[in-house]
Write an enzyme that holds these catalytic residues in place. Structure first.
Site: not given
Ligand code: UDP
Length: 319
Positions: A11-12, A31, A36, A149
């Site tokens: 997304f980013i 990617d 993605g 995380y």
């Protein structure tokens, strides 16, 4: 200039690729398409300055070749989204720790400047003030998986700063706060795409917990603009920056706004965190960045307020 974006089909990353291409840069994307998507970059593939490599950042020979070739690296590839982190703790730690280690080690081999995408999660459980870059981290117990995380990203920051201080590698660290906008999927748990999709379909808008927890949302185009500007100025090297908006909203208010702006008949319902994420989850009650450092360094002035952000996401899902 040639740039590499790890996670560039995300997304980013896909918005960043667009931005850099529009500036005339030659963009390489690596990617593995875990979160993605090819559709995120399909509109870029006809541009001769765009190159997509479908592979993992853990593949060192591929990464060696790419990093040798480019002038700068934007490292965005990571396990993202609370659902992924809760469901795939091994992959989360592996990609976020080992992946960044590979990127930094190879960047250092060829002394290529790196942007490290970090996260507001690393502040942990603060709730009294807007978060500043030099705040202490307040982590929960290792029994609560969410914090893995935050810890993996903390290690990334330590490693990046270590390479900067000890090996003179030019690095810039950005702690991204809740970033939203077109192309973000609700699949991995993110709140705004989920609320908007539910509202448009007339399904219940489901708030986790009591909904009094707050977040500050930034539009992806403001975020991408900040990232690129930070990479342009030498003063940002070796520094850590909050990247986000400081307009705060509770999740209850967000649900209400989405319902109103879509004129949706959807009811707003509340469910427990346990039901939403399974056992071992702990939420952050409040998360809002202090963005004075970002303003001081690059004159950051986000263009999108929360209403404009929600509207843009609504338009996207309507299409
Ligand atoms: N959330 C919610 N409903 C959803 C998805 C998320 O109420 O369908 C809540 C979530 O518990 C959190 C906030 O919205 O308090 C933001 O969640 P998100 O996963 O988007 O980001 P993060 O937790 O990383 O800030």
């Amino acid at each position: 200039m040639k740039v590499l974006i790890t996670g560039g089909a995300g997304f980013i990353g896909s918005h960043l690729a667009e931005k850099l291409l529009s500036m005339g840069e030659e963009v390489y994307v690596v990617d593995n398409l875990w979160t993605g998507k090819l559709s995120n970059v399909a509109h870029l593939t006809s541009d001769p300055n765009f190159h997509l490599v479908v592979d993992t950042i853990l593949n060192e020979s591929v990464m060696n070749e790419l990093i040798f070739k480019v002038d700068q690296i934007y490292h965005l590839a990571a396990a993202v989204g609370v659902k992924i982190i809760m469901d795939h703790p091994v992959e989360t730690l592996d990609v976020n720790v080992r992946g960044t280690e590979v990127v930094l080690r190879l960047a250092n081999r060829f002394k290529k400047k790196v942007f490290i995408a970090s996260t507001s999660e690393i502040y942990g459980k603060h709730k009294d003030h807007k978060l500043r870059e030099d705040d202490n981290r307040v982590m929960g117990t290792v029994k609560k998986r969410r914090w893995a995380y935050a810890c993996s990203k903390t290690l990334d920051e330590f490693l990046a700063l270590a390479y900067h201080d000890e090996k003179k590698l030019p690095v810039v660290i950005g702690r991204l706060f809740n970033t939203v906008g077109p192309r973000q999927t609700g699949q991995y748990g993110m709140v705004l795409p989920n609320f908007v999709q539910s509202a448009l379909l007339g399904k219940p808008i489901v708030v986790y917990g009591d909904g009094n927890q707050t977040r500050s949302f930034a539009h992806v185009s403001d975020v991408v603009e900040a990232i690129v500007k930070l990479m342009e100025i030498p003063e940002a090297e070796g520094e850590v920056f909050n990247i986000g908006n400081d307009q705060e909203i509770s999740i209850n208010e967000l649900a209400q706004k989405v319902k109103e702006m879509t004129r949706s008949p959807s009811p707003i319902e509340h469910i427990s965190y346990e039901l939403a994420y399974g056992p071992g989850f702990e939420d952050m009650e409040r998360r809002c960045p202090d963005i004075s450092k970002l303003k001081a360094f690059i004159g950051y002035d986000p263009k999108y307020n929360i209403d404009m952000i929600i509207q843009d996401v609504i338009e996207y899902f309507k299409k």
